[in-house]
Design an enzyme around this catalytic site. Structure first.
Site, short mmCIF file in Angstrom:
data_model
loop_
_atom_site.label_atom_id
_atom_site.label_comp_id
_atom_site.label_asym_id
_atom_site.label_seq_id
_atom_site.Cartn_x
_atom_site.Cartn_y
_atom_site.Cartn_z
N GLY A 120 0.83 -1.20 0.00
CA GLY A 120 0.00 0.00 0.00
C GLY A 120 0.86 1.25 0.00
O GLY A 120 2.02 1.23 0.41
N CYS A 121 0.30 2.35 -0.46
CA CYS A 121 1.07 3.59 -0.58
C CYS A 121 1.51 4.11 0.79
O CYS A 121 2.70 4.39 1.02
CB CYS A 121 0.28 4.65 -1.33
SG CYS A 121 -1.41 4.92 -0.71
N TYR A 122 0.57 4.24 1.72
CA TYR A 122 0.94 4.71 3.06
C TYR A 122 1.91 3.73 3.72
O TYR A 122 2.86 4.13 4.39
CB TYR A 122 -0.30 4.84 3.93
CG TYR A 122 -1.25 5.94 3.60
CD1 TYR A 122 -0.84 7.28 3.58
CD2 TYR A 122 -2.59 5.68 3.33
CE1 TYR A 122 -1.73 8.30 3.30
CE2 TYR A 122 -3.49 6.70 3.05
CZ TYR A 122 -3.04 8.01 3.03
OH TYR A 122 -3.93 9.04 2.76
N ALA A 123 1.63 2.45 3.54
CA ALA A 123 2.48 1.43 4.17
C ALA A 123 3.91 1.51 3.67
O ALA A 123 4.86 1.32 4.43
CB ALA A 123 1.90 0.04 3.91
#
Length: 308
Positions: A120-123
């Site tokens: 994921g992008c935030y991850a």
């Protein structure tokens, strides 16, 4: 140029699928196969296509991704390898996490895996900041971690994009304040955290770009390190990385989220005040680049190195 691999992007009309397709323009060695629009829901047609390709990239909602994975599994020895850009399999057993910079062994794990989950992008930003510090013993696995983030609206799906583009959305909005964001599971697992972090994301009135940050009390860390020690640990971890760079903090004490748009780059910084013994870890990336389609292409290239 000889073809090195045949791929199928399942969900090619979505934001991530379109991003991957654009990044594959000018790559004739990768043969893209697809279904005509009128046959995309035809299970028989999809089954035949899955048998014909080396790798399928899933750019689908989670339930649809699980359906395609089940269909591929039914093919036995004829099943393609899978790169899943959905959330469905990021912490699932049997899947390799597609963040090549996670550890020195991760690129080879991705290269040889049959099932790879795109992060994921935030991850991506959170794990990039936290995992090296945990591995170096500078951040305890049970440390109470709080993560803040802001993303461009392009990561919010068609409805959010439409609202921003027609001027119907707020200039800034915090969300997921029920504290159950879908990226939390992978942040905890691959960040090396035993304690579930608090994650507070937000969206701003800009199309793409992302900042992920984590404030730190230096005196609460093992050995009471200096801010420069955290920066040195990050720099050592990513010294050989092509896409991740550890940068000096801006003297202005400011940072904007959009300068890496259109790239697969990820920049990490440690802002710190030794007098106050405070630090803020900051990751900058394109939520559609290293946070989505750029990362998928990086993983695809690793996987095709084995398929070639």
């Amino acid at each position: 140029m000889a073809v090195t691999g045949k791929i199928f992007i399942d969900g090619e009309a979505g934001t991530t699928g379109l991003g991957i397709s654009a990044r594959l323009d000018g790559r004739p060695e990768i043969l893209r196969m697809s279904l005509p629009p009128e046959r995309r829901k035809d299970a028989g047609a999809k089954r035949a296509l899955l048998e014909a390709v080396d790798i399928v990239i899933l750019c689908l909602p989670d339930d649809a991704a699980r359906e395609t994975v089940a269909l591929a599994a039914s093919l036995g020895d004829k099943a393609p390898r899978i790169l899943d850009a959905s959330t469905a399999h990021r912490v699932a057993d049997g899947w390799t996490y597609g963040f090549p910079e996670l550890s020195p062994a991760q690129p080879e794990a991705i290269r040889t895996a049959r099932l790879v989950s795109n992060p994921g992008c935030y991850a991506t930003g959170a794990i990039a900041l936290l995992r090296p510090l945990v591995d170096a013993g500078l951040l305890s696995a049970d440390h109470p971690v709080a993560i803040n983030a802001v993303s461009g609206y392009s990561g919010g799906g068609k409805a959010m994009i439409a609202d921003y583009e027609r001027g119907a959305a707020p200039a800034f909005e915090a969300y997921a304040l029920g504290l159950e964001h879908k990226h939390l599971a992978e942040i905890q697992r691959y960040g090396g955290l035993e304690r579930r972090p608090i994650f507070a994301p937000s969206v701003g009135n800009f199309a793409q770009g992302m900042l992920v940050s984590a404030p730190i009390f230096l005196d609460d860390l093992p050995g009471r390190p200096k801010g420069a020690d955290l920066q040195a640990a990050l720099a050592a971890h990513y010294a050989a990385s092509r896409f991740v760079r550890v940068m000096p903090a801006e003297a202005s004490g400011k940072i904007e989220p959009q300068s890496l748009n259109g790239t697969n780059d990820l920049e990490l910084r440690v802002f710190f005040n030794e007098t106050r013994r405070h630090a803020v870890l900051v990751a900058k990336l394109d939520n559609l680049g290293k946070g989505a389609s750029g990362a998928a292409l990086q993983n695809l290239d690793l996987m095709l190195a084995r398929s070639a």
